[in-house]
Design an enzyme around this catalytic site. Structure first.
Site, PDB file in Angstrom:
ATOM      1  N   HIS A 141       0.843  -1.196   0.000  1.00 52.19           N
ATOM      2  CA  HIS A 141       0.000   0.000   0.000  1.00 52.19           C
ATOM      3  C   HIS A 141       0.878   1.245   0.000  1.00 52.19           C
ATOM      4  CE1 HIS A 141      -3.347   2.636   0.662  1.00 52.19           C
ATOM      5  NE2 HIS A 141      -2.819   3.097   1.790  1.00 52.19           N
ATOM      6  N   GLY A 169       2.460   5.234   4.405  1.00 52.86           N
ATOM      7  CA  GLY A 169       1.925   5.941   5.563  1.00 52.86           C
ATOM      8  C   GLY A 169       0.493   5.530   5.792  1.00 52.86           C
ATOM      9  N   GLY A 227      -4.793   8.980   5.306  1.00 49.57           N
ATOM     10  CA  GLY A 227      -4.917  10.375   5.681  1.00 49.57           C
ATOM     11  C   GLY A 227      -3.620  11.066   6.017  1.00 49.57           C
ATOM     12  N   SER A 228      -2.490  10.394   5.794  1.00 50.89           N
ATOM     13  CA  SER A 228      -1.199  11.009   6.126  1.00 50.89           C
ATOM     14  C   SER A 228      -0.715  11.969   5.049  1.00 50.89           C
ATOM     15  CB  SER A 228      -0.145   9.924   6.370  1.00 50.89           C
ATOM     16  OG  SER A 228       0.014   9.102   5.219  1.00 50.89           O
ATOM     17  N   LYS A 249      -0.260  11.042   1.524  1.00 54.38           N
ATOM     18  CA  LYS A 249       0.547  10.406   0.461  1.00 54.38           C
ATOM     19  C   LYS A 249       0.159  10.930  -0.920  1.00 54.38           C
ATOM     20  CE  LYS A 249      -0.721   6.254   1.595  1.00 54.38           C
ATOM     21  NZ  LYS A 249      -1.562   6.585   2.766  1.00 54.38           N
ATOM     22  N   SER A 250      -1.144  10.962  -1.199  1.00 50.64           N
ATOM     23  CA  SER A 250      -1.591  11.369  -2.535  1.00 50.64           C
ATOM     24  C   SER A 250      -1.325  12.845  -2.792  1.00 50.64           C
ATOM     25  CB  SER A 250      -3.083  11.057  -2.702  1.00 50.64           C
ATOM     26  OG  SER A 250      -3.321   9.670  -2.605  1.00 50.64           O
ATOM     27  N   ARG A 271      19.238  13.408  15.291  1.00 52.06           N
ATOM     28  CA  ARG A 271      19.315  14.720  14.642  1.00 52.06           C
ATOM     29  C   ARG A 271      20.434  14.748  13.606  1.00 52.06           C
ATOM     30  NH1 ARG A 271      16.737  19.103  16.860  1.00 52.06           N
ATOM     31  NH2 ARG A 271      18.365  20.479  16.040  1.00 52.06           N
TER      32      ARG A 271
END
Length: 316
Positions: free
Chosen positions: A143, A158, A161-162, A164-165, A251
């Site tokens: 996915h 992800g 709703g993260s 991606k699109s 970091r």
């Protein structure tokens, strides 16, 4: 994912390319080869006629037919019996040579597909071996959105709703290319190569919340889509519940690791999704960083080395 191919499917897929004619054993069209990577002793997929270690597709060239003709009647009958008994997927005769009548009769009686091609033996061998190996290679559907970024294959993953699109749409507007949205399929065509493609149903399409389904080829042109690409990097989008507080080492090096896909460990970089972050720029930077690392250039390692050298010089 378990894969297989039948004699009919192989014939239909290669008929035009190899100029194949089906001359005997039509009822054997449902014979199939199952992909079985766990069986180290499985027969070769395609090869010249071999009675001792039979191939799944036995190719009969000029020398093989001449060898059959050199046998006496008893040896010839026994050899044809051995060829048929192992139930090959098919027999293929090269260079439009005439098929021996006893071989044709045995193929019809045993429902063994028998084909004739106008191509030479080595052409049959190369095409059939490559096609079968690719068709039966291990494959998996993941996915995410699979794209070509700076000429390498990058899978954006992800949770729902993260973004991606939306990220893919931004990358397309910046000149990168789409391979597959939502369900790219990856095939392990070599020990260290995963080839990603798009299912036919989803070809050229990208689904974006609020806009629906977009046709990328129509919107951005033919150069905005790519038929396939090797997977080299995974960029994973994550939405932290709170502001992330990475350690000093993170970091320096970033949140990088790997993801196991089939038999390969694919490099993975995780990008936190937060308001105000330009994910397109970050994804491009992650891709450039991966390219540098493959060339042996690691900015974090360079900084750590400089820091260590500086401390050594200042130590009395």
């Amino acid at each position: 994912m378990n894969t297989s191919i039948t004699a009919r499917e192989l014939f239909d897929q290669q008929r035009d390319k190899l100029a194949l004619r089906w001359v005997a054993g039509p009822k054997g069209e449902h014979r199939e080869i199952q992909a079985n990577s766990n069986n180290a002793r499985r027969p070769s997929l395609a090869g010249y006629l071999n009675v001792i270690y039979p191939n799944k597709v036995q190719i009969l060239g000029t020398e093989e037919l001449a060898w059959l003709d050199s046998l006496d009647a008893r040896q010839r009958w026994e050899t044809i019996e051995k060829i048929i008994q192992v139930q090959p997927l098919a027999l293929a005769i090269s260079k439009n040579q005439s098929c021996p009548e006893d071989l044709r009769a045995a193929a019809d009686e045993s429902n063994t597909p028998l084909w004739i091609s106008s191509k030479r033996g080595h052409e049959l061998l190369n095409h059939l071996s490559y096609h079968l190996a690719r068709t039966l290679a291990p494959r998996v559907t993941l996915h995410g959105v699979f794209m070509e970024i700076y000429s390498i294959g990058v899978l954006i993953t992800g949770e729902a709703g993260s973004g991606k699109s939306e990220l893919a749409l931004e990358l397309l507007s910046r000149g990168h290319r789409l391979v597959a949205d939502d369900a790219p399929e990856f095939t392990q065509i070599a020990p260290d190569v995963l080839d990603g493609t798009c299912p036919e149903l989803l070809q050229d399409l990208l689904e974006v919340r609020g806009l629906g389904v977009l046709n990328v080829r129509d919107m951005f042109g033919d150069t905005a889509v790519k038929k396939n690409k090797y997977l080299r990097l995974i960029v994973h989008l994550t939405r932290p519940m709170t502001e992330p507080t990475p350690s000093g080492y993170e970091r320096l090096t970033g949140d990088s690791g790997s993801r196991h896909v089939l038999d390969l460990d694919v490099p993975l970089i995780t990008l936190p999704v937060m308001p105000g972050r330009n994910l397109a720029v970050l994804t491009e930077a992650a891709t450039r960083l991966h390219i540098l690392r493959t060339k042996g250039i690691d900015p974090a390692a360079m900084f750590i080395a400089r820091h260590s050298n500086l401390l050594e010089r200042r130590t009395p």
